[in-house]
Design a protein around this motif. Sequence first.
Motif, short mmCIF file in Angstrom:
data_model
loop_
_atom_site.label_atom_id
_atom_site.label_comp_id
_atom_site.label_asym_id
_atom_site.label_seq_id
_atom_site.Cartn_x
_atom_site.Cartn_y
_atom_site.Cartn_z
N MET A 135 34.61 11.36 -44.21
CA MET A 135 33.48 11.76 -43.23
C MET A 135 33.68 13.05 -43.06
SD MET A 135 31.74 8.82 -42.93
CE MET A 135 31.03 9.88 -41.72
N VAL A 179 24.85 0.88 -37.45
CA VAL A 179 26.47 1.33 -37.90
C VAL A 179 25.60 2.54 -38.57
CG1 VAL A 179 27.81 1.61 -39.49
CG2 VAL A 179 27.80 -0.25 -38.15
N GLN A 180 24.66 2.60 -39.97
CA GLN A 180 24.79 3.70 -40.06
C GLN A 180 24.11 5.16 -39.44
OE1 GLN A 180 21.68 1.61 -43.26
NE2 GLN A 180 22.99 2.75 -44.60
N LEU A 196 26.31 7.56 -39.44
CA LEU A 196 26.75 7.86 -40.11
C LEU A 196 25.76 9.01 -40.77
CD1 LEU A 196 27.25 5.67 -43.00
CD2 LEU A 196 28.81 6.88 -40.75
N LYS A 197 24.14 9.13 -40.13
CA LYS A 197 23.18 9.80 -40.69
C LYS A 197 23.10 10.57 -39.85
CE LYS A 197 18.00 9.27 -41.55
NZ LYS A 197 17.66 7.60 -42.14
N ILE A 223 21.80 7.50 -47.56
CA ILE A 223 21.78 8.02 -46.10
C ILE A 223 20.49 8.86 -46.28
CG2 ILE A 223 22.10 8.95 -44.41
CD1 ILE A 223 24.10 6.47 -44.08
N TYR A 231 22.42 -3.78 -46.40
CA TYR A 231 22.13 -2.00 -46.97
C TYR A 231 23.27 -1.50 -47.79
CZ TYR A 231 25.38 -1.49 -42.91
OH TYR A 231 26.35 -1.05 -42.13
#
Lengths: 841, 101
Positions: free
Chosen positions: A814, B83-84, B87-88, A779, A742
Motif C-alpha cells: 500500500m 473491502v475494495q 483500497l480504491k 481498481i 473479484y
Amino acid sequence: MPEVYEYRFVCPLPNGVHARPANSLEQVVAGFTESQVWLTNLSNQKIANARSILSLVGADIKAGDECVLKVEGDNCGPAYREIVRFLKEKFPSCDDVLPPAAFMSEVYIPPVLRAAGVPMIFGCKAVSGFGRGSVVIVEALKLPSGLDPRETVRPEQELRKIEKAVAEHRSDITIKLGSGRLTSVESKVLEAHLSIASDVEFLDRVRCLIRQQGICAGQAIIESFAYFSEILKAAQSELIRERIVDLQDVCSHLLKKIYGSAASDQIVLSCPSVCVADNLTPSQFISMDKTMLSGLVLMHGGNTSHTVILARSFGIPTVTGIKDATILSNGQEVVVDATYGIVITEMNAQAERYYAAEHRKQEFQQRYFDDFLDKPAKTVDGVRLEVMANVATADEVLMAMAGGAEGIGLFRTEMLFMGRDSAPSEEEQFNEYKKAAEYAAGKPVIIRTFDIGGDKSVSYLNLTSEDNPFLGYRGARVYRDYEGLLKNQLRAILRASAFGCLKIMIPMVSCLEEVTYVRSLLDRIKTELDVRSLAYDKSISLGIMVEVPSVVFVIPQLAGLVDFLSIGTNDLTQYFLAIDRGNERVSSLYQSRHPGLLGLIQKIVEDAHRHKLWVGMCGEMAGQVDHLPLLLGAGLDEVSVSIPAVAAIKARCADYDSRDCRTIFERAVAAKSAGQVDMLLAEQQREPVGRPVIELSLIDLDADCINKEEAIKYASDMLYYAHRTEKPSELEQHFWQREGVYSTGLGYGFAVPHCKTRAVCAHSICLMRLKQPIVWKSIDDKPVDIVIAMTIRDGQTAGDTHMKIFSKLARRIMHDDFRGMLRSLQDRQAVLAYLQEKLAL
Amino acid sequence: MKFIAVTACPTGIAHTYMAAESLEKTAKELGHEIKVETQGAMGIENELRPADIKGADALILAADIAIENAERFEGIPRIEVPVQLALKDPKSIFAKVPNRG
C-alpha cells in the motif's frame, strides 16, 4: 383411380426429425404398403421418402420448419387419415429428452487456451499428455485385404449375402431388444439401428450398386454408407449428423456378418500422426509405428479398454468418447490434449505459446525423473520398493528398461493370442519370451499365462458368449479344457528361461486346485525337457494373481505351492466391491481408496509376508502416484506400472518416510469412506522444514506474458519449477477461483493473485515484473506490470509465523516507496535482499 | 474523530491487510484516530477490546464476508463498505455519515 392427399404442418420437435422420430413415422407409414408417402421440407425443398429413415433424416427438418406430407395411391384415404392423426397426436411427443451432454459443460479448459479462442472438440481423458500430428482416419469400414470388389462378382450371390447379413443382424438386434436389460434410450437407439438395417432406400441403393456396377456386397455397403453419410453430414442439426455413427455401426456389423473380422489391421504412419478411429483394436494399435504416433482420438473405448491400456503403456496421449470426430479430415494438423480431454482443430499464436510452455515443463520433469532411472526406488528411511513395468510385447521390455524399470512385473501374453485365426506356436512364443528375457538382461520378467475370456475373446477357442463373462469361463478356469495350449505356453516359457530371469504367473485363480494343476503340469514339462536335455531355469518361480477375493483367505494354504503373489487391482476391485468397471452408472463406486479394499490389501500383504511370500501389485491402482503413500504403507515388495509411470513413482518414493506411510495406511484402513482416505492423503504432504517463503527462483524480472491468463499460468509454473507444487494446473485453478470473487488488480500497475491451497507444499510468494503491461481489471483500470502471487499452504495456518510475512507484504504494497523500489531495483538479488529487509525474513 | 474498524476478505491473505493499512494511513492523513482489527487467515489480530469499542465515535466495517464477534459492536454507529473501497478511495469512507448501529 389413384388419389393424392396433402397435409401441411410445422415440425413440432425441438431437436428436429432425427433418427428416433423418423423411425416412429416410418413405422406408421410401413403399415400402408399400397401408398407412396412423401415428406417435403419447404424450408430447403428437400423431399423425403417417408418409408426410409435415412431419407427422412436427410431432409434435415428442424424445429419450426414447414413441411408438406403427400400420400399417393389407390384408395389411400385411410392411410392419409391415419398418418395425419399420428402427426397431430403422437409425433410431437415421440422424441424423448436426450441425456444431457454433461461432459461439454463440465470440461475444464486451461484459461490460457480458452482465451486463445482456438476451435476444439471435447471428449474424455484416457491417457494424459499432449501431442501434435496430422490426422489419420482409420476407416471402420474396410473390405478384407486382398479382396477385389469387382473381380468375378455374381450379382445374385452377392445379393443373397446382403439379404442374409441383414436378416442376421436384424435378428441379433431383436434378441438384444427382447433381453429386457436395456435402458429406454439404448432401446430407442437399437430400434433406430433395426430400421436402418432394413431401410428401403439404403437397401435399394446397395442392391442397385451390386446389379448395375457389378461390385461385391461389401463394396456396395461401403459406397452406400459414403453416400448417405454425405447427406447426413450436410444436415444442420448436430443430432442428425450424429446418426452417421448409427449408420456406420449398422454397416460394420453387416460387413462382419459377410466377411468375419478379417479386415486388414495394418496401419502405416509416415509422419507424426494423430490416429482417429471409431474404435481401434489392440492389434491395429500394435501394428502402428509408435514413434510416429502423437495421439489417439477414439469415438468409443473406455478407460479400461485394452487399446487404452496399451496406449498408456506407450505414453500415447489418448482422448476417447469424441462425438463429433467426423469433422476431422485426413491430413489436418491437430493437437490432442488428453490432459483435458480435448482436440484442438486449428492452432493460433497464443495456443502455440501455451504448448511451448507445457513442453518446457515436460522436459524439465523428464530431466528430474532421469536422475532416478538407474537408482533403486527407496524411501527417506531407506525402505526399498521394486518398481517394475507392465508390458504386452517383448519390444516393450526394451522400452521399460530404458524407462528405469527394475523388471517386468506383468507380461500380458494375451496379445500373442488375440486378433488371429489360430493359436501361436510354441516356437513363436519361445522366441517372444526369449527376446523378453534377453532384453531384461537378468532382471526378472513375470510372464502371465494366457488370460482369455471375460472381456478378451479369441475366435479360435470357440468360447461361447456369456451373460456375465467376468464371472464366467476365463483365466485359469479354461486351462484344463485347453491343456495343449497351456502346455505349449509353459514349455515355451521354460525353454526361454534359460536366457534370463523368467517367472510364471497364473491369472484369475480362485481355488488351490487350479494352482496344483498348473504346478503338476509344469513339473511334467520339466521332466520332459530334462529327458530331451533342453536347458531351462530349474528353480523358476511360480506365482499367482490375487484377483478373486476368495484366494485372499487361503494364502497360508498357498504358501507351499507358490513363490509369489501379485495383486491385480482392476479385477480384485470390481469383484470385491461388486462393481462392473465398464458400467457408467456405477463406475463412481469403483473406488481404489475404499477402506474395505485397503483392509483387504493389508490382509494380503501381512499374510504373504508371514508366510515368506513376495507380494507385488500390478493393477492400475499401483500406477497412480497419489496412491504411493498407501502402497508404501501397506508394505508391498513391488509395484508394476505402465512404462511412463516408472520413473515418476521411483522419484516420488524418495519423498516419503515409510513409517509415516504406515501410519497413514493404518488410518486409511480405519477410515469411514474413500473421501476420508483422500483427505488423509492430502494432509500427509508435509511442509518441507525451513523452506523460505520467497527465494531467487521465485523472482522473475523479465516475465513474458501477454495477458492475465498467461501471467497466472506463469506464476503457477514458476512454483512448479521451484518444486513447490506438483500440480501447477490445479494451483492455477485455485488462483482463478479467487479471481472469480473479484479481480486482484490493485491499481498502481500491481496485481496480487492469491489462494490458499493444498496444491502447494509450502507457503510461497512469487514476484514477476512483466516485459509488457497487461490488462487485469484493476481498481484504477490501469494495466498491470508487476504481479505478486501469494500462495498459502492450506491446513496449517493457525499460529503460523510465516503467515506474518503475507500480512506484512500486503501492508507494504500500500506504500508508494515500496512499490517504487520493486519497480526500479536492478536485479533479482537486489529485489530479494530488499524484500528480506522489508519483510524481516 | 475516533474510529474503530474491522477488515475481512474472502481468503484473508491480501485484501484484509491491504485495507487495514490503507485505512490506518488515510486516518493519519486526515487527522483521525483509528484502531483496525484484521480478521484474516491468521485469525483475529489487533483485536478491538471493550475499551476501544466504548470510546469510539464510529465503526468502519470493510468486509466482504460476515465478521466474527459482530455482537460486540451493537449500538455503535457504523460505516459498512466493501473491502475494495478501502483500497480504491479510502478518503470517501471517512466522509460517509455513519448509520446508527
